[in-house]
Design an enzyme around this catalytic site. Structure first.
Site, PDB file in Angstrom:
ATOM      1  CD  GLN A 164      -2.183  -5.906   5.244  1.00  0.00           C
ATOM      2  OE1 GLN A 164      -2.015  -5.917   4.438  1.00  0.00           O
ATOM      3  NE2 GLN A 164      -2.695  -7.057   6.122  1.00  0.00           N
ATOM      4  CB  SER A 212       2.657  -4.504  -0.949  1.00  0.00           C
ATOM      5  OG  SER A 212       1.917  -5.212  -1.034  1.00  0.00           O
ATOM      6  CG  LEU A 213      -0.157  -0.862   2.011  1.00  0.00           C
ATOM      7  CD1 LEU A 213       0.278   0.372   1.768  1.00  0.00           C
ATOM      8  CD2 LEU A 213      -0.607  -1.528   3.472  1.00  0.00           C
ATOM      9  NE  ARG A 268      -3.345  -3.559  -3.778  1.00  0.00           N
ATOM     10  CZ  ARG A 268      -1.919  -3.926  -2.890  1.00  0.00           C
ATOM     11  NH1 ARG A 268      -2.439  -3.779  -1.219  1.00  0.00           N
ATOM     12  NH2 ARG A 268      -1.037  -4.824  -3.128  1.00  0.00           N
ATOM     13  CG  HIS A 289       2.496  -9.584  -3.630  1.00  0.00           C
ATOM     14  ND1 HIS A 289       1.998  -8.738  -4.257  1.00  0.00           N
ATOM     15  CD2 HIS A 289       2.554  -8.905  -2.499  1.00  0.00           C
ATOM     16  CE1 HIS A 289       1.695  -7.509  -3.339  1.00  0.00           C
ATOM     17  NE2 HIS A 289       2.123  -7.809  -2.567  1.00  0.00           N
ATOM     18  CD  GLN A 342       1.184  -4.442  -6.098  1.00  0.00           C
ATOM     19  OE1 GLN A 342      -0.250  -4.913  -5.093  1.00  0.00           O
ATOM     20  NE2 GLN A 342       1.809  -2.846  -5.262  1.00  0.00           N
TER      21      GLN A 342
END
Length: 312
Positions: A9, A94-95, A119, A203, A252
């Site tokens: 992101q 991440s994503l 998500r 996170h 995660q």
């Protein structure tokens, strides 16, 4: 050895994918498939905005993935490149880990889009707007960032969310704690702290409801076999077992993105060339982690053609 890596992101912008869609029917097919899977015209938001709609986590996450997979599919179908023949592993920030799994054949494109939409929604819903925040620490290594996080917490959540590279670490947690951290940077020998324009504190432990939602979603849509190993964010090590992949994707959501360590682990395993697909964000980070690594960031048709010529 070569790793294909996928951005997270922050790499979204209005107009993303437009040039690619205009030049390639393969890219248009990807964007249409994602639109169909989500039951919304995400491609129109990507192309035309409005920006506030694209910035919504539930839109930004599948959009970044769709753009990167479009680049990959064009490279494969029009550039004649087979991923398993030119790459030794994948990774994502991440994503981007979901994008990497889609690239490695573990999730279909439609399932990846739906999982990322969910998500994004779950992460947004986990914490009321205004309660959480994130900040980037510039000129901070992990040790300094951890000391600052501990000092600023004062009983609230203040955690290292992303260890991006030797000069950039991101903190996440309660807004008051993050604001305290930004105010205290100089006391900890850190050059600067910048509040990030994000809608939720990703996170960190505040994301526990989102982790629970993803655990349920991944039980319904489990990862399949991987054609290539993936370096997982939370362990910074290679994983190929689908059950382990699923467990780590849940972890995660609240866990630290260990990007710096992941790159070092790939380098230690023999990776010399990193190819970033769909953005130009991870490339500079990798360069700061290891100046000897070769990095190619691929986002346009010209980039795709150049890479296909180089590695084909």
């Amino acid at each position: 050895m070569r790793a294909f890596v996928f951005p997270g992101q922050g790499s979204q912008k209005v107009g993303m994918g437009v040039e690619l869609a205009g030049a390639s029917p393969v890219a248009r097919e990807v964007f249409q498939e994602v639109d169909d899977a989500l039951g919304q015209k995400l491609s129109a938001i990507m192309a035309e905005g409005p920006e506030d709609q694209l910035l919504l986590t539930e839109n930004a996450q599948p959009a970044i993935m769709a753009n990167a997979i479009a680049v990959l599919r064009v490279l494969q179908k029009e550039g004649g490149i087979t991923l398993t023949e030119v790459a030794d592993c994948v990774a994502g920030h991440s994503l981007g880990e979901y994008t990497a799994l889609c690239a490695a054949g573990s999730f279909t494109l439609a399932d990846t889009a739906r999982l990322l939409k969910l998500r994004g929604q779950a992460m947004q819903a986990a914490v009321p707007v205004g309660v959480g925040a994130m900040c980037a620490l510039l000129g901070a290594d992990l040790e300094k960032a951890q000391a600052l996080a501990d000092a600023a917490a004062e009983g609230q959540v203040c955690q290292v969310a992303n260890d991006n590279d030797p000069t950039q670490v991101v903190l996440s947690g309660h807004r008051e704690a993050i604001e305290r951290a930004v105010a205290m940077v100089k006391d900890h020998g850190i050059k600067r702290g910048v509040l990030l324009p994000v809608s939720a504190p990703f996170h960190c432990d505040l994301m526990r409801p989102a982790a629970d939602a993803m655990e349920r979603a991944l039980d319904q849509t489990p990862p399949g076999a991987l054609h290539l190993p993936i370096y997982a964010n939370v362990t910074a090590s290679a994983v190929a077992d689908p059950a382990e992949v699923s467990r780590l994707l849940v972890e995660q959501v609240c866990g630290r993105v260990r990007w710096r360590e992941s790159v070092l682990a790939m380098r230690a395993a023999g990776v010399e060339h990193f190819v970033e697909l769909g953005g130009k964000v991870l490339g500079p980070m990798i360069g700061r982690i290891d100046a000897d690594a070769t990095v190619t960031s691929v986002a346009t048709m010209a980039d795709i053609e150049a890479l296909a010529k180089e590695i084909g």
